[in-house]
Scaffold this motif. Structure first.
Motif, mmCIF file in Angstrom:
data_model
loop_
_atom_site.group_PDB
_atom_site.id
_atom_site.type_symbol
_atom_site.label_atom_id
_atom_site.label_comp_id
_atom_site.label_asym_id
_atom_site.label_seq_id
_atom_site.Cartn_x
_atom_site.Cartn_y
_atom_site.Cartn_z
ATOM 1 N N GLY A 144 9.022 61.114 15.928
ATOM 2 C CA GLY A 144 9.801 60.150 16.695
ATOM 3 C C GLY A 144 10.411 59.116 15.768
ATOM 4 N N PHE A 145 10.500 57.875 16.234
ATOM 5 C CA PHE A 145 11.077 56.808 15.424
ATOM 6 C C PHE A 145 10.092 56.380 14.344
ATOM 7 N N GLN A 146 10.637 56.167 13.137
ATOM 8 C CA GLN A 146 9.804 55.796 11.987
ATOM 9 C C GLN A 146 10.528 54.783 11.113
ATOM 10 N N LEU A 147 9.758 53.899 10.490
ATOM 11 C CA LEU A 147 10.299 52.897 9.574
ATOM 12 C C LEU A 147 9.467 52.917 8.307
ATOM 13 N N TYR A 148 10.111 53.191 7.170
ATOM 14 C CA TYR A 148 9.414 53.281 5.890
ATOM 15 C C TYR A 148 9.972 52.264 4.903
ATOM 16 N N GLN A 149 9.086 51.801 4.030
ATOM 17 C CA GLN A 149 9.476 50.910 2.931
ATOM 18 C C GLN A 149 9.156 51.600 1.618
ATOM 19 N N THR A 150 10.086 51.547 0.657
ATOM 20 C CA THR A 150 9.859 52.134 -0.661
ATOM 21 C C THR A 150 9.960 51.047 -1.730
ATOM 22 N N ASP A 151 9.394 51.329 -2.909
ATOM 23 C CA ASP A 151 9.506 50.384 -4.019
ATOM 24 C C ASP A 151 9.892 51.130 -5.297
ATOM 25 N N PRO A 152 10.204 50.419 -6.400
ATOM 26 C CA PRO A 152 10.676 51.084 -7.627
ATOM 27 C C PRO A 152 9.661 52.016 -8.264
ATOM 28 N N ALA A 153 8.368 51.856 -7.949
ATOM 29 C CA ALA A 153 7.362 52.729 -8.539
ATOM 30 C C ALA A 153 7.294 54.082 -7.861
ATOM 31 N N GLY A 154 7.987 54.245 -6.715
ATOM 32 C CA GLY A 154 7.944 55.499 -5.988
ATOM 33 C C GLY A 154 6.931 55.512 -4.866
ATOM 34 N N ASN A 155 6.320 54.357 -4.571
ATOM 35 C CA ASN A 155 5.400 54.267 -3.437
ATOM 36 C C ASN A 155 6.192 54.113 -2.145
ATOM 37 N N TYR A 156 5.646 54.598 -1.047
ATOM 38 C CA TYR A 156 6.253 54.351 0.261
ATOM 39 C C TYR A 156 5.157 54.212 1.305
#
Length: 249
Positions: A144-156
């Motif tokens: 369904g609906f999803q919200l993700y955050q990523t960072d420069p290290a490749g983590n999410y």
């Protein structure tokens, strides 16, 4: 001490830190704010525009929010040129998946592929980390609906509400206090708009919030099909007026 270990991405400091990655994160913390809120029937992204010259052609594509696929949008904070490269990579990945499987790519799969690219740039000498973070909003029939955050290290990581960019700490605290839902059910779209306008009004360092310094986008379902809406300047002004956003900072 840091100067001995920050010349290359591949060198760890004695306390286990990669300074080049931390510098990239610091660049993001000085970029325009991006806020995302997950609702029961959609997702809203709001981004601060830092290029507010009256000579800019406002009919062109927005500065901080991009459509990656018909079911995925992304808000970016950091170095725009780095973000453009990753957005184009994401669009290519999504289209290759569509061509091969005749369906939209699952959101987390796209996020993971982009983060793999980011992480690869922290492993080799002669490269530097991408100085950009993403808030990626999407929908697929699996989750369904999803919200993700990523960072420069490749983590999410997945979120109900998140903020990247300048003043993200205070915005995240405010989101944590104000995001109220029953039985882990996300907010309605109307409540999400109200929340995001309240947070952005207390986060952005501007005397007045208008379409000149903000852009909005939403992802909703229409007859079971995801629809991306990029708000026009008139729609943004009407939205801010509706929720009476006043920044007295």
């Amino acid at each position: 001490m840091a100067r001995r270990y920050d010349s290359r991405t591949t060198i760890f400091s004695p306390d286990g830190r990669l300074y080049q990655v931390e510098y990239a994160m610091e660049a993001i913390n000085h970029a325009g704010t991006v806020v995302g809120v997950l609702a029961s029937d959609g997702i809203i992204l709001c981004a601060e525009k830092q290029q507010t010259s009256k000579l800019l052609d406002k009919s062109l594509e927005g500065e901080k929010i991009y459509e990656i696929n018909s079911n995925i949008i992304s808000g970016v904070a950091g170095i725009t040129s780095d973000a453009n490269l990753l957005v184009n990579e994401g669009r290519m990945i999504a289209q290759q998946y569509l061509y091969k499987y005749d369906s939209d790519i699952p959101v987390e799969q796209l996020v993971r592929r982009i983060c793999d690219i980011k992480q690869g740039y922290t492993q080799f000498g002669g490269l530097r980390p991408f100085g950009t973070s993403f808030l990626i909003a999407g929908w697929d029939p699996i989750i369904g609906f999803q919200l993700y955050q990523t960072d420069p290290a490749g983590n999410y990581s997945g979120w109900k509400a998140a903020c990247i960019g300048e003043n993200n700490g205070s915005a995240q605290s405010l989101l944590k206090q104000e995001y109220k839902s029953d039985d882990d059910t996300p907010l309605s779209m109307d409540s999400a708009f109200e929340l995001i306008c309240k947070v952005i009004g207390k986060t952005i360092d501007s005397s007045k919030l208008t379409s000149d310094n903000l852009e909005f986008s939403s992802l909703t379902l229409v007859d079971g099909v995801p629809k991306v809406s990029m708000f026009s300047t008139t729609q943004v002004d009407d939205l801010l007026k509706k929720y009476s956003v006043e920044n007295t900072a």
